[in-house]
Design a protein around this motif. Sequence first.
Motif: not given
Lengths: 467, 467
Positions: A28, A32-35, A38-39, A42, A81, A336, A409
């Motif tokens: 990792r 995860w700064y980006s939703p 992250k989705r 993850d 990121n 974000t 993203h």
Amino acid sequence: MADLDALQAELSGLKLETHPSLVKQKSRDFFWYSPVLKRRLDDVTGDLVVTPSSEDDVARVLAACYRHDVPVTVRGAGTGNYGQAMPLAGGVILNMAEMTAIRSIEPGVVVCEPGAIMADIDRRARTETGQELRLHPSTHRTASIGGFVAGGSGGVGSVRWGGLRDLGNIVRLKVLTMEAEPRVIELAGEDIHKVNHAYGTNGVITEVTMPLTAAYEWVDVVVGFDALSSAAAFADMVANQDGILTKEIAVVAAPAAHDYFLRHQRFIGREQHVVVLMVAPFAMDALAGLVDRSKGTLTYRSDVTVAGDGESVPPAYELCWNHTTLRALRVDPAITYLQILFPYPDHLTKVAAMADKFGDEVVTHLEFVRFDGNVACFGLPLVRFTSEERLDEIVSVFETAGCPVFNPHRYTLEEGGMKQTDPVQLAFKKETDPKGLLNPGKMIAWEDPSFDYSSHKTYLFPGLHRA
Amino acid sequence: MADLDALQAELSGLKLETHPSLVKQKSRDFFWYSPVLKRRLDDVTGDLVVTPSSEDDVARVLAACYRHDVPVTVRGAGTGNYGQAMPLAGGVILNMAEMTAIRSIEPGVVVCEPGAIMADIDRRARTETGQELRLHPSTHRTASIGGFVAGGSGGVGSVRWGGLRDLGNIVRLKVLTMEAEPRVIELAGEDIHKVNHAYGTNGVITEVTMPLTAAYEWVDVVVGFDALSSAAAFADMVANQDGILTKEIAVVAAPAAHDYFLRHQRFIGREQHVVVLMVAPFAMDALAGLVDRSKGTLTYRSDVTVAGDGESVPPAYELCWNHTTLRALRVDPAITYLQILFPYPDHLTKVAAMADKFGDEVVTHLEFVRFDGNVACFGLPLVRFTSEERLDEIVSVFETAGCPVFNPHRYTLEEGGMKQTDPVQLAFKKETDPKGLLNPGKMIAWEDPSFDYSSHKTYLFPGLHRA
């Protein structure tokens, strides 16, 4: 399916880690700064972490993985990121954390292994020679130099030196190829572009030669303004002062500076738009004059003793670049960000137009840089996230307004970059990674040469490997 | 008429020189690069040379001269080309040649007396701390730092740092006033402009604090091109490379480079337009790539051993700025020059247009600089002198084309500068030199406040004092 047991056997004697939770930890980065990321990412994980301690070790890992068709994703300190270090196809995480040797420090140049932490390089360069790196990300204390070269673009220092993409900001690289018998390739001059910001998709960096510059006791400065436009104009004016040596110039709109910079909060009014700077000590008289002339308020300078409880505050570079985002996220997890270029010469006009258009949904955060010889700025605005669709809409408004978005993203080089194939990097990958095993899924040009960027569809790597 | 005998008596104990030929020697600078100034000023001389060895000595001289109404013209090393140090009204030459102390060298700053020679400062700063001055004229080996601050504008290093007029390029100055009881005034920040490039008309500099930067073993480079436009475009492109550290970038058109750079002649074809650069050693790979891409020829680089007779060549900075003119003058005494700003962003277009218009009469010599944050260039063309009228005509063609001329054939601040009163410098002179005794005849705003610049008439100082 690759035979991981056979691979492990072949790698015996090297430092291996297979415990799933430990492997996942090393799989990792700061995606995860980006939703959105992250989705999507993850659950991504590698299968095996290998921690080499020498170039020979790396060659051994690459040869074995080549033989067994196992993907290899190189990992620096995992501070990227854009998901740069996420092993989308599983396989080996090549963890460079123990290749940290600093081989030589001479006037203007440092030679080191890729795992060396930038703060450690700077500490040694400063102590031994009064020098420091030109550029570093806000994660200076933890980021590795190899990760920066492979996955970064610039940051603190870019207001003076431009970005890593600019010739001269990386002097020389040694890379190993992903072949039956890995070769060492040395890159200098324009060839460095082949590997810089290629996310480790086309070679494994084993040695880095970076330029050094004079180190100073940089003064951290915060200047407050009543209007965002005044703050931006001041930042731009100072960046254009050729005689005033600065290392960092950022603008953060009200009330974000006050609300998110918690340890600086007592120095910043809630209504104040601030400019955060790092200034050479001998330039402070000149800077103070400019602050007066611009009707700003010098609310904080680290060279003047601060009255009060003596509580320490973080360095200015940890208020900037993606540390601004991080501080906002800590206070408000719904935040974000984006990364946008406001190109010279009408960057300030565009900044103002976008600030007007979006209001509180997209809070202005600017980073001033030299870009192709002129001062321009990046925007890393703090975006109130509602949905992926709305985020894409915002991106498209910026792009329509002539502000290219380096979309954080997305996990591919192209979508996080120039939205087009980089033929030089692709050609180099064909030469160095014929099986396509290095960091799979990150270079669309390799995975899907017919991908249509004009469709504005997100590229989704079909080989995504989840836990 | 001032009582010089009484003055001398009062100055007993100080180092004085009254022998007319020795006084005349110390009354001359490099004004003779201009045939116009040569005609006007060749007979100018002071009456008495005083060589102080301390600030107290200077104060004593100023007080005595104030009492006796004797003009004082401060002299550094006499390397100015605008007649800056010519004592138009006679009187005392205040020769700073023995105030050469270097008081301290710290990271980023040197403090010294005004008579310190720039090469000596650089030698000590380099040996002791690996640093050097940001800026110096091509007369680095002989020019004094105080003379540079009082009469210079920039030079080698300006491609990185801009000019002396830019905030931050002078850190602090101490000046003595010309009053009954001379006062010490310290200037920092924007106040430095009061005295920088005021030719010593409004205070005598007794201490200088300058910024230092990292010293490197600069590589001297000559790149040849078939077309002048290619040479200029290459120079501009390199100057805009934020990551490539250069200290000097100049262009000299064919055949001047070959014909006048005698000790470099074997490296330069007569048809070659050249770019002369000083490049940090660790940037040479990057530079070589750009030379290739631009289809230039790297004809000389000082870091590569040169086959042949081993004859030494002068450093690149002695091919640049007014050393270009000097080398041309030595070969062809009919040559003189101009100093012209080609402003960003259409500097290259203007350079080409002017080269077309004048042909061989005005041979292109460009010096690339940072100017207000952008890369622009000065022209110091080699002008075939025919008459004063024709020279004025040429000046007027440049100015009409939007290229301001800093006319080196005029001895006043205004005519050699912005053609207008500098209210800040004038106000400071009222404060520091109420009797107008410091370097009389150089500030039109003081001598003749009603002078009409729009008349384009040359200002002629009525008090001119000849031998």
